[in-house]
Design a protein around this motif. Structure first.
Motif, PDB file in Angstrom:
ATOM      1  N   HIS A 273      36.311  38.127  38.523  1.00  0.00           N
ATOM      2  CA  HIS A 273      35.404  38.980  39.297  1.00  0.00           C
ATOM      3  C   HIS A 273      36.175  39.343  40.534  1.00  0.00           C
ATOM      4  O   HIS A 273      35.654  39.329  41.632  1.00  0.00           O
ATOM      5  CB  HIS A 273      34.154  38.224  39.745  1.00  0.00           C
ATOM      6  CG  HIS A 273      33.142  38.028  38.680  1.00  0.00           C
ATOM      7  ND1 HIS A 273      32.361  39.037  38.213  1.00  0.00           N
ATOM      8  CD2 HIS A 273      32.781  36.930  37.992  1.00  0.00           C
ATOM      9  CE1 HIS A 273      31.549  38.561  37.274  1.00  0.00           C
ATOM     10  NE2 HIS A 273      31.794  37.281  37.133  1.00  0.00           N
ATOM     11  N   ALA A 274      37.485  39.562  40.335  1.00  0.00           N
ATOM     12  CA  ALA A 274      38.375  39.676  41.492  1.00  0.00           C
ATOM     13  C   ALA A 274      37.907  40.755  42.467  1.00  0.00           C
ATOM     14  O   ALA A 274      38.199  40.696  43.649  1.00  0.00           O
ATOM     15  CB  ALA A 274      39.788  39.945  41.024  1.00  0.00           C
ATOM     16  N   GLU A 275      37.161  41.716  41.948  1.00  0.00           N
ATOM     17  CA  GLU A 275      36.682  42.779  42.834  1.00  0.00           C
ATOM     18  C   GLU A 275      35.564  42.277  43.740  1.00  0.00           C
ATOM     19  O   GLU A 275      35.221  42.898  44.716  1.00  0.00           O
ATOM     20  CB  GLU A 275      36.133  43.956  42.000  1.00  0.00           C
ATOM     21  CG  GLU A 275      37.145  44.593  41.079  1.00  0.00           C
ATOM     22  CD  GLU A 275      38.294  45.204  41.856  1.00  0.00           C
ATOM     23  OE1 GLU A 275      38.022  45.951  42.799  1.00  0.00           O
ATOM     24  OE2 GLU A 275      39.453  44.898  41.524  1.00  0.00           O
ATOM     25  N   HIS A 276      34.956  41.157  43.385  1.00  0.00           N
ATOM     26  CA  HIS A 276      33.798  40.692  44.145  1.00  0.00           C
ATOM     27  C   HIS A 276      33.879  39.173  44.276  1.00  0.00           C
ATOM     28  O   HIS A 276      33.321  38.425  43.489  1.00  0.00           O
ATOM     29  CB  HIS A 276      32.518  41.118  43.422  1.00  0.00           C
ATOM     30  CG  HIS A 276      31.286  40.938  44.262  1.00  0.00           C
ATOM     31  ND1 HIS A 276      31.254  40.162  45.393  1.00  0.00           N
ATOM     32  CD2 HIS A 276      30.043  41.431  44.126  1.00  0.00           C
ATOM     33  CE1 HIS A 276      30.037  40.178  45.906  1.00  0.00           C
ATOM     34  NE2 HIS A 276      29.277  40.949  45.158  1.00  0.00           N
ATOM     35  N   LEU A 277      34.596  38.716  45.308  1.00  0.00           N
ATOM     36  CA  LEU A 277      34.857  37.280  45.438  1.00  0.00           C
ATOM     37  C   LEU A 277      33.597  36.430  45.606  1.00  0.00           C
ATOM     38  O   LEU A 277      33.513  35.345  45.025  1.00  0.00           O
ATOM     39  CB  LEU A 277      35.843  37.028  46.579  1.00  0.00           C
ATOM     40  CG  LEU A 277      37.268  37.541  46.308  1.00  0.00           C
ATOM     41  CD1 LEU A 277      38.167  37.241  47.495  1.00  0.00           C
ATOM     42  CD2 LEU A 277      37.833  36.936  45.038  1.00  0.00           C
ATOM     43  N   PRO A 278      32.592  36.860  46.384  1.00  0.00           N
ATOM     44  CA  PRO A 278      31.395  36.015  46.501  1.00  0.00           C
ATOM     45  C   PRO A 278      30.746  35.759  45.137  1.00  0.00           C
ATOM     46  O   PRO A 278      30.285  34.661  44.841  1.00  0.00           O
ATOM     47  CB  PRO A 278      30.462  36.823  47.418  1.00  0.00           C
ATOM     48  CG  PRO A 278      31.381  37.678  48.230  1.00  0.00           C
ATOM     49  CD  PRO A 278      32.516  38.023  47.305  1.00  0.00           C
ATOM     50  N   MET A 279      30.779  36.768  44.269  1.00  0.00           N
ATOM     51  CA  MET A 279      30.204  36.603  42.930  1.00  0.00           C
ATOM     52  C   MET A 279      31.074  35.669  42.092  1.00  0.00           C
ATOM     53  O   MET A 279      30.562  34.839  41.329  1.00  0.00           O
ATOM     54  CB  MET A 279      30.098  37.989  42.265  1.00  0.00           C
ATOM     55  CG  MET A 279      29.505  37.961  40.889  1.00  0.00           C
ATOM     56  SD  MET A 279      27.816  37.384  40.952  1.00  0.00           S
ATOM     57  CE  MET A 279      26.994  38.916  41.371  1.00  0.00           C
ATOM     58  N   TYR A 280      32.397  35.789  42.227  1.00  0.00           N
ATOM     59  CA  TYR A 280      33.318  34.911  41.491  1.00  0.00           C
ATOM     60  C   TYR A 280      33.026  33.460  41.873  1.00  0.00           C
ATOM     61  O   TYR A 280      32.876  32.584  41.014  1.00  0.00           O
ATOM     62  CB  TYR A 280      34.764  35.275  41.854  1.00  0.00           C
ATOM     63  CG  TYR A 280      35.823  34.905  40.810  1.00  0.00           C
ATOM     64  CD1 TYR A 280      35.518  34.174  39.668  1.00  0.00           C
ATOM     65  CD2 TYR A 280      37.146  35.322  40.972  1.00  0.00           C
ATOM     66  CE1 TYR A 280      36.492  33.864  38.723  1.00  0.00           C
ATOM     67  CE2 TYR A 280      38.135  35.021  40.038  1.00  0.00           C
ATOM     68  CZ  TYR A 280      37.796  34.286  38.912  1.00  0.00           C
ATOM     69  OH  TYR A 280      38.759  33.984  37.986  1.00  0.00           O
ATOM     70  N   ALA A 281      32.907  33.214  43.195  1.00  0.00           N
ATOM     71  CA  ALA A 281      32.645  31.849  43.667  1.00  0.00           C
ATOM     72  C   ALA A 281      31.281  31.363  43.176  1.00  0.00           C
ATOM     73  O   ALA A 281      31.146  30.255  42.658  1.00  0.00           O
ATOM     74  CB  ALA A 281      32.699  31.798  45.193  1.00  0.00           C
ATOM     75  N   ALA A 282      30.272  32.205  43.324  1.00  0.00           N
ATOM     76  CA  ALA A 282      28.892  31.777  43.028  1.00  0.00           C
ATOM     77  C   ALA A 282      28.710  31.434  41.558  1.00  0.00           C
ATOM     78  O   ALA A 282      27.858  30.613  41.209  1.00  0.00           O
ATOM     79  CB  ALA A 282      27.899  32.863  43.444  1.00  0.00           C
ATOM     80  N   THR A 283      29.504  32.059  40.677  1.00  0.00           N
ATOM     81  CA  THR A 283      29.283  31.842  39.239  1.00  0.00           C
ATOM     82  C   THR A 283      30.381  30.999  38.586  1.00  0.00           C
ATOM     83  O   THR A 283      30.296  30.690  37.396  1.00  0.00           O
ATOM     84  CB  THR A 283      29.211  33.199  38.500  1.00  0.00           C
ATOM     85  OG1 THR A 283      30.393  33.942  38.800  1.00  0.00           O
ATOM     86  CG2 THR A 283      27.997  33.993  38.920  1.00  0.00           C
ATOM     87  N   LEU A 284      31.409  30.609  39.362  1.00  0.00           N
ATOM     88  CA  LEU A 284      32.580  29.934  38.781  1.00  0.00           C
ATOM     89  C   LEU A 284      32.219  28.655  38.017  1.00  0.00           C
ATOM     90  O   LEU A 284      32.540  28.506  36.829  1.00  0.00           O
ATOM     91  CB  LEU A 284      33.580  29.623  39.904  1.00  0.00           C
ATOM     92  CG  LEU A 284      34.863  28.928  39.485  1.00  0.00           C
ATOM     93  CD1 LEU A 284      35.668  29.837  38.567  1.00  0.00           C
ATOM     94  CD2 LEU A 284      35.699  28.576  40.711  1.00  0.00           C
ATOM     95  N   TYR A 285      31.553  27.728  38.691  1.00  0.00           N
ATOM     96  CA  TYR A 285      31.256  26.442  38.048  1.00  0.00           C
ATOM     97  C   TYR A 285      30.286  26.619  36.883  1.00  0.00           C
ATOM     98  O   TYR A 285      30.401  25.963  35.849  1.00  0.00           O
ATOM     99  CB  TYR A 285      30.687  25.453  39.062  1.00  0.00           C
ATOM    100  CG  TYR A 285      31.682  25.008  40.112  1.00  0.00           C
ATOM    101  CD1 TYR A 285      33.038  24.907  39.832  1.00  0.00           C
ATOM    102  CD2 TYR A 285      31.261  24.668  41.394  1.00  0.00           C
ATOM    103  CE1 TYR A 285      33.947  24.482  40.786  1.00  0.00           C
ATOM    104  CE2 TYR A 285      32.158  24.234  42.358  1.00  0.00           C
ATOM    105  CZ  TYR A 285      33.499  24.150  42.048  1.00  0.00           C
ATOM    106  OH  TYR A 285      34.384  23.729  42.996  1.00  0.00           O
TER     107      TYR A 285
END
Ligand code: TXA
Ligand code: MG
Length: 329
Positions: A273-285
């Motif tokens: 979700h490299a375009e949207h880091l907060p989303m990448y972090a929020a959904t990673l785990y």
């Protein structure tokens, strides 16, 4: 927190989960904690497994419930700065400024501990990690308890941190007393830990609060993590799913990699979700856990650039990519 309801499953114990906004939630959680029990609590980063810091028996059972070694210290959660004064011996002015700017929020500060904080909590260290979480339920619970709550992330040791109540139930639901369901965690990645006991302030763990925000707001340059405060939790392998994690630097590379692996009958999934880091972090785990649930063999994850939130995401992905001891081929 987003409003996502965890669906009950057959093996859930009766009454194990209570909604954070249920009128009885704080009293139920307080009763368990005052009796020396363990309660999983929602925070804006990940779910924590809380114990009353005055109860050595409860603090010990946090370690056994997680399978966590005793020398991995716990963060003490507080709801106001007065409680920091109880838990810490000396309070540098930078701590006061950082709390004013970022609390409640995803920042943990390491200070010299007071006598109130036992060796059990700190693994014998003379420092204590303090954090004020931005979660209405949890702040209310700490105020009701009138004491700090020791709380590591509510997962089995070495596993991926839980970002929804269901993850806690799946990981440690059989060995704890209550799970408070506050929905999905907003940041989905742990707090940033800073050490204010070293001669120069250091970032011990990259997290949901970015280095850039810390440095520009506080007008301080943070050093890299070195010296005695380096946390034992900063292990090489951590946050690991069962699937193997392969790191790549672009979506194109990820697609190539998936193509090569499909030849060897591997079930793969790409994370990006490299375009949207907060989303990448929020959904990673959540995505790493979902990969295991779906029987995926290999997760191919695109590493974000190490700026802003990208630093914490890259750190977690790198740790997830290292196989735990004993699993190395
Ligand atoms: O966002 C978070 O920080 C979450 C939520 C629940 O607050 N908590 C969390 O706790 O991530 P835990 O235990 O999973 O990670 C805390 C890290 C560990 O690596 C631990 O070793 C380190 O903080 N730590 C705690 N006290 C310390 C101390 N006195 N000195 C050095 N490291 C410490
Ligand atoms: Mg943890």
């Amino acid at each position: 927190m987003w409003s996502v309801v965890s669906l009950p499953r057959m093996h859930d114990r009766e009454g194990l989960v209570v909604a954070a906004d249920a009128p009885e939630a704080i009293e139920r959680a307080a009763t368990v904690l005052l009796g020396g029990g363990l309660v999983a609590i929602p925070t804006e980063t990940v779910y924590g497994l809380a114990a009353d810091i005055r109860r050595p028996d409860a603090v010990r059972s946090v370690f056994s419930a997680k399978g966590r070694p005793a020398d991995h210290p716990l963060i003490v959660h507080v709801e106001c700065f007065d409680r920091v004064r109880e838990c810490a011996q000396t309070i540098p002015s930078l701590a006061v400024e950082a709390a004013a700017a970022f609390w409640p929020g995803p920042l943990t500060m390491l200070l010299r501990r007071s006598d109130l904080i036992s060796d059990l909590i700190t693994g014998g260290r003379d420092t204590v990690a303090l954090r004020c979480p931005a979660n209405e339920f949890t702040l209310g619970l700490i105020a009701r308890m009138d004491t700090g709550l020791a709380a590591p992330s509510a997962n089995r040791f070495g596993h991926v941190s839980p970002t929804r109540a269901r993850h806690v139930v799946d990981d440690i639901g059989t060995v704890i007393d209550l799970v408070v369901d506050g929905g999905d965690c907003r940041y989905g990645i742990e707090s940033t830990i800073i050490d204010l006991t070293s001669s120069r302030p250091q970032i011990l763990r990259a997290g949901a609060l970015t280095r850039e925000d810390l440095e520009s707001t506080l007008d301080v340059r943070f050093g890299e993590s070195t010296g005695p405060s380096r946390a034992p939790g900063m292990l090489l392998s951590h946050y690991a799913p069962r699937a193997t994690v392969h790191l790549v630097s672009s979506v194109e590379e990820a697609t190539d990699c998936a193509g090569r692996m499909s030849g060897s009958a591997h079930r793969t999934r790409i994370l990006e979700h490299a375009e949207h880091l907060p989303m990448y972090a929020a959904t990673l785990y959540q995505q790493l856990r979902a990969a295991d649930d779906d029987g995926i063999d290999a997760v191919i994850a695109v590493l974000p650039p190490r700026i802003g939130l990208g630093a914490a995401i890259a750190d977690r992905l790198e740790k997830a990519a290292v196989r735990p001891e004993g699993e190395r081929a």
